[in-house]
Design a protein around this motif. Structure first.
Motif, short mmCIF file in Angstrom:
data_model
loop_
_atom_site.label_atom_id
_atom_site.label_comp_id
_atom_site.label_asym_id
_atom_site.label_seq_id
_atom_site.Cartn_x
_atom_site.Cartn_y
_atom_site.Cartn_z
N ALA A 93 -29.42 -15.40 67.06
CA ALA A 93 -30.22 -14.49 67.89
C ALA A 93 -29.26 -13.71 68.77
CB ALA A 93 -31.20 -15.29 68.74
N LEU A 94 -29.41 -12.39 68.76
CA LEU A 94 -28.52 -11.53 69.54
C LEU A 94 -29.31 -10.79 70.62
CD1 LEU A 94 -27.43 -10.59 66.18
CD2 LEU A 94 -25.54 -10.58 67.77
N VAL A 95 -28.69 -10.68 71.78
CA VAL A 95 -29.22 -9.83 72.85
C VAL A 95 -28.08 -8.91 73.26
CG1 VAL A 95 -30.12 -9.74 75.19
CG2 VAL A 95 -30.82 -11.60 73.66
N ASP A 96 -28.29 -7.62 73.14
CA ASP A 96 -27.24 -6.63 73.44
C ASP A 96 -25.94 -6.95 72.71
OD1 ASP A 96 -28.99 -5.29 75.09
OD2 ASP A 96 -28.37 -6.39 76.88
N GLY A 97 -26.04 -7.41 71.49
CA GLY A 97 -24.85 -7.69 70.68
C GLY A 97 -24.23 -9.06 70.90
N GLY A 131 -29.44 -21.23 64.72
CA GLY A 131 -30.06 -22.36 64.05
C GLY A 131 -29.68 -22.34 62.59
N PHE A 132 -29.61 -23.52 61.99
CA PHE A 132 -29.34 -23.57 60.55
C PHE A 132 -29.79 -24.90 59.98
CE2 PHE A 132 -25.36 -25.34 62.27
CZ PHE A 132 -25.20 -26.49 61.50
N GLY A 133 -29.84 -24.92 58.66
CA GLY A 133 -30.17 -26.17 57.96
C GLY A 133 -29.81 -26.03 56.50
N SER A 134 -30.07 -27.10 55.74
CA SER A 134 -29.75 -27.12 54.31
C SER A 134 -30.60 -28.19 53.64
CB SER A 134 -28.26 -27.38 54.10
OG SER A 134 -27.92 -28.63 54.65
N GLY A 176 -38.09 -20.47 69.65
CA GLY A 176 -39.28 -20.43 68.79
C GLY A 176 -39.13 -19.41 67.68
N ILE A 177 -38.58 -18.25 68.02
CA ILE A 177 -38.39 -17.20 67.00
C ILE A 177 -37.40 -17.68 65.94
CG2 ILE A 177 -37.43 -14.89 66.59
CD1 ILE A 177 -38.51 -14.15 69.43
N LEU A 178 -36.28 -18.26 66.38
CA LEU A 178 -35.29 -18.77 65.42
C LEU A 178 -35.92 -19.83 64.52
CD1 LEU A 178 -32.10 -19.08 67.66
CD2 LEU A 178 -32.26 -17.77 65.52
N HIS A 179 -36.63 -20.75 65.13
CA HIS A 179 -37.31 -21.81 64.37
C HIS A 179 -38.20 -21.20 63.28
CE1 HIS A 179 -40.93 -24.19 63.57
NE2 HIS A 179 -40.17 -25.26 63.68
N ASP A 180 -39.03 -20.24 63.69
CA ASP A 180 -40.01 -19.68 62.74
C ASP A 180 -39.31 -18.93 61.60
OD1 ASP A 180 -41.81 -20.74 64.51
OD2 ASP A 180 -42.47 -18.82 65.34
#
Ligand code: COA
Length: 170
Positions: free
Chosen positions: A54-58, A64-67, A112-116
């Motif tokens: 997630a980026l804010v102003d670059g 988040g990650f998974g496999s 929450g956004i990253l999760h979704d």
């Protein structure tokens, strides 16, 4: 919630975002940069890897990650030993390995956004995760998003704090 625009970008082992994602991990869990970079580089080569920043102003402020969660992997085998290798929740499952937002950016919807986004992009019919038993914020987020408890908590290594295991059918 701040109204700052949040941009979500994928990352993989080749991406310049990988190092910046690892830095969020370092800040969150107080681990060494080199160790974290090695961990992220190995994880990004795992089957079924999906990662987002997630980026804010670059600036990367969350990741988040998974496999795929597979027999023979350290985490999978630890959970299998507790719930049974044949448990339906462990079959064809994707594990959310890490999710973190920098401290000053928490509580604004970024986690929450990253999760979704991660759950939308991952390839399996069900998902798994573990988090510290006392991590009320993370538990609340996962409960709100339909995760159920698979195990109430155990130490993955002697002397470590207990982690609970959750699962979600998609
Ligand atoms: C857990 C974490 C990723 C959540 O990210 P975040 O950006 O703060 O989360 P959000 O602002 O998107 O909030 C997500 C949910 O948590 C809940 N929440 C937010 N702040 C909370 C708080 N202080 N207490 C309880 N619940 C809270 C909200 O209800 C929200 O639910 P909603 O989307 O239905 O409204 C973040 O706190 C973090 O990085 N923590 C440290 C690392 C960690 O614990 N990772 C997860 C376990 S491995």
């Amino acid at each position: 919630m701040r109204t700052t625009a949040i941009q979500i970008q994928p990352f993989d082992v080749q991406s310049p975002y990988l190092k910046r994602a690892a830095h969020v991990y370092v800040q969150t869990w107080k681990r060494g940069e080199d160790w974290a970079l090695g961990f992220f580089s190995r994880q990004a080569c795992a089957p079924g890897f999906v990662g987002y920043v997630a980026l804010v102003d670059g600036d990367v402020v969350g990741m988040g990650f998974g496999s795929h969660s597979l027999p023979g992997q350290w985490w999978h085998d630890k959970v299998a030993a507790r719930v049974g290798a044949g448990h339906p929740a462990l079959q064809a499952a994707w594990v959310l390995v890490e999710l973190a937002v920098l401290d000053s950016w928490r509580g604004m919807g970024i986690g929450g956004i990253l999760h979704d986004r991660l759950l939308q992009a991952q390839p399996c019919p069900r998902t798994l995760l573990s988090t510290q038993v006392d991590n009320a914020r993370a538990r609340h987020m996962y409960e709100q998003r339909g995760w159920l408890y698979l195990h109430p908590g155990f130490a993955f290594e002697p002397g470590n704090p207990p982690y609970l295991v959750m699962h979600k059918e998609l």
